[in-house]
Design a protein around this motif. Structure first.
Motif, PDB file in Angstrom:
ATOM      1  N   VAL A  35     -20.640   2.935  36.409  1.00  0.00           N
ATOM      2  CA  VAL A  35     -19.294   2.429  36.606  1.00  0.00           C
ATOM      3  C   VAL A  35     -19.151   1.251  35.568  1.00  0.00           C
ATOM      4  O   VAL A  35     -19.767   0.153  35.343  1.00  0.00           O
ATOM      5  CB  VAL A  35     -19.155   1.884  38.262  1.00  0.00           C
ATOM      6  CG1 VAL A  35     -17.972   1.262  38.278  1.00  0.00           C
ATOM      7  CG2 VAL A  35     -19.367   2.934  38.898  1.00  0.00           C
ATOM      8  N   THR A  36     -18.017   1.190  34.830  1.00  0.00           N
ATOM      9  CA  THR A  36     -17.630   0.549  33.852  1.00  0.00           C
ATOM     10  C   THR A  36     -17.315  -0.729  34.094  1.00  0.00           C
ATOM     11  O   THR A  36     -18.044  -1.930  33.535  1.00  0.00           O
ATOM     12  CB  THR A  36     -16.538   1.032  33.064  1.00  0.00           C
ATOM     13  OG1 THR A  36     -16.651   2.459  32.528  1.00  0.00           O
ATOM     14  CG2 THR A  36     -16.207   0.091  31.953  1.00  0.00           C
ATOM     15  N   GLU A  37     -16.737  -1.058  35.249  1.00  0.00           N
ATOM     16  CA  GLU A  37     -16.481  -2.640  35.780  1.00  0.00           C
ATOM     17  C   GLU A  37     -17.821  -3.142  36.236  1.00  0.00           C
ATOM     18  O   GLU A  37     -18.097  -4.455  36.040  1.00  0.00           O
ATOM     19  CB  GLU A  37     -15.619  -2.522  37.095  1.00  0.00           C
ATOM     20  CG  GLU A  37     -14.264  -2.097  36.661  1.00  0.00           C
ATOM     21  CD  GLU A  37     -13.973  -0.500  36.615  1.00  0.00           C
ATOM     22  OE1 GLU A  37     -15.123   0.252  37.226  1.00  0.00           O
ATOM     23  OE2 GLU A  37     -12.976  -0.115  36.126  1.00  0.00           O
ATOM     24  N   ILE A  38     -18.810  -2.440  37.017  1.00  0.00           N
ATOM     25  CA  ILE A  38     -20.042  -2.987  37.228  1.00  0.00           C
ATOM     26  C   ILE A  38     -20.751  -3.378  36.093  1.00  0.00           C
ATOM     27  O   ILE A  38     -21.489  -4.318  35.774  1.00  0.00           O
ATOM     28  CB  ILE A  38     -20.783  -2.168  38.277  1.00  0.00           C
ATOM     29  CG1 ILE A  38     -20.046  -2.005  39.377  1.00  0.00           C
ATOM     30  CG2 ILE A  38     -22.119  -2.720  38.428  1.00  0.00           C
ATOM     31  CD1 ILE A  38     -20.615  -0.944  40.382  1.00  0.00           C
ATOM     32  N   GLN A  40     -19.702  -4.083  33.080  1.00  0.00           N
ATOM     33  CA  GLN A  40     -19.323  -5.218  32.291  1.00  0.00           C
ATOM     34  C   GLN A  40     -19.487  -6.558  32.831  1.00  0.00           C
ATOM     35  O   GLN A  40     -19.984  -7.398  32.316  1.00  0.00           O
ATOM     36  CB  GLN A  40     -17.654  -5.157  32.231  1.00  0.00           C
ATOM     37  CG  GLN A  40     -17.191  -3.944  31.200  1.00  0.00           C
ATOM     38  CD  GLN A  40     -15.676  -3.828  31.227  1.00  0.00           C
ATOM     39  OE1 GLN A  40     -14.954  -4.078  31.983  1.00  0.00           O
ATOM     40  NE2 GLN A  40     -15.457  -3.037  30.218  1.00  0.00           N
ATOM     41  N   SER A  41     -19.347  -6.615  34.343  1.00  0.00           N
ATOM     42  CA  SER A  41     -19.780  -7.521  35.014  1.00  0.00           C
ATOM     43  C   SER A  41     -21.239  -7.979  34.829  1.00  0.00           C
ATOM     44  O   SER A  41     -21.466  -9.310  34.868  1.00  0.00           O
ATOM     45  CB  SER A  41     -19.275  -7.681  36.554  1.00  0.00           C
ATOM     46  OG  SER A  41     -20.268  -6.711  37.302  1.00  0.00           O
ATOM     47  N   CYS A  42     -22.076  -7.236  35.035  1.00  0.00           N
ATOM     48  CA  CYS A  42     -23.497  -7.306  34.844  1.00  0.00           C
ATOM     49  C   CYS A  42     -23.706  -7.940  33.529  1.00  0.00           C
ATOM     50  O   CYS A  42     -24.791  -8.783  33.512  1.00  0.00           O
ATOM     51  CB  CYS A  42     -24.449  -5.886  35.054  1.00  0.00           C
ATOM     52  SG  CYS A  42     -24.441  -5.652  37.025  1.00  0.00           S
ATOM     53  N   GLU A  46     -23.402 -11.763  35.230  1.00  0.00           N
ATOM     54  CA  GLU A  46     -23.458 -11.809  36.844  1.00  0.00           C
ATOM     55  C   GLU A  46     -24.927 -11.642  37.530  1.00  0.00           C
ATOM     56  O   GLU A  46     -25.506 -10.800  37.179  1.00  0.00           O
ATOM     57  CB  GLU A  46     -22.528 -10.601  37.597  1.00  0.00           C
ATOM     58  CG  GLU A  46     -22.618 -10.825  39.183  1.00  0.00           C
ATOM     59  CD  GLU A  46     -21.543  -9.698  39.692  1.00  0.00           C
ATOM     60  OE1 GLU A  46     -21.839  -9.280  40.941  1.00  0.00           O
ATOM     61  OE2 GLU A  46     -20.673  -9.305  39.044  1.00  0.00           O
ATOM     62  N   CYS A  51     -26.576  -5.873  40.490  1.00  0.00           N
ATOM     63  CA  CYS A  51     -26.916  -5.889  38.891  1.00  0.00           C
ATOM     64  C   CYS A  51     -28.472  -5.630  38.854  1.00  0.00           C
ATOM     65  O   CYS A  51     -28.842  -4.987  37.677  1.00  0.00           O
ATOM     66  CB  CYS A  51     -26.440  -7.034  38.178  1.00  0.00           C
ATOM     67  SG  CYS A  51     -24.688  -7.302  38.095  1.00  0.00           S
ATOM     68  N   ARG A  54     -28.932  -1.939  39.351  1.00  0.00           N
ATOM     69  CA  ARG A  54     -28.561  -1.287  38.213  1.00  0.00           C
ATOM     70  C   ARG A  54     -29.485  -1.247  37.215  1.00  0.00           C
ATOM     71  O   ARG A  54     -29.648  -0.412  36.381  1.00  0.00           O
ATOM     72  CB  ARG A  54     -27.247  -1.758  37.947  1.00  0.00           C
ATOM     73  CG  ARG A  54     -26.492  -0.980  36.708  1.00  0.00           C
ATOM     74  CD  ARG A  54     -25.170  -1.660  36.486  1.00  0.00           C
ATOM     75  NE  ARG A  54     -24.710  -0.741  35.251  1.00  0.00           N
ATOM     76  CZ  ARG A  54     -24.936  -1.070  34.165  1.00  0.00           C
ATOM     77  NH1 ARG A  54     -25.892  -1.554  33.634  1.00  0.00           N
ATOM     78  NH2 ARG A  54     -24.366  -0.211  33.316  1.00  0.00           N
TER      79      ARG A  54
END
Length: 125
Positions: A35-38, A40-42, A46, A51, A54
């Motif tokens: 998932v791209t959003e996850i 990017q946030s990791c 974050e 994270c 992941r």
């Protein structure tokens, strides 16, 4: 020389375990790792359990180590056939085939199938 005999309960248990492993692997890969959003946030720093999980699965399954574990279970199943080891090989291979270790998972599936042709252990008394 007897071959492995699967009762209906054995088949249902192996099938259920394989379906659960497939569901978990698909959720990990397409619901968390890819998932791209996850991502990017990791990567932005974050610090959360999501994270951490992941990162562990992303790094762990991008190596060939989990696939080698599946192959080793398959080799042991080939040498000492049992219903439990057959199921463990199938579950390990299902996890690995979805989570970036396709060639060792294919080898583990092959070893599991070959173990069906080997004589099973007999009880010694």
């Amino acid at each position: 020389m007897t071959r492995l005999h699967f009762s209906l309960l054995n088949l249902l248990a192996i099938g259920f375990a394989a379906v659960v492993a497939l569901g978990v692997a698909l959720w990990l890969r397409y619901g968390l790792i890819d998932v791209t959003e996850i991502a990017q946030s990791c990567e932005a720093g974050e610090a959360s359990l999501r994270c951490t999980v992941r990162m562990v699965f992303n790094q762990g399954f991008r190596t060939v180590f989990p696939g080698i574990v599946a192959v080793l279970i398959g080799l042991y199943t080939l040498v000492r056939p049992s219903v439990f080891l057959f199921g463990a090989t199938i579950v390990a291979a299902v996890l690995c085939i979805v989570l970036f270790s396709a060639w060792p998972a294919g080898l583990a599936f092959t070893l599991a199938i070959l173990s069906l042709a080997r004589p099973a252990r007999t009880a010694r008394g």
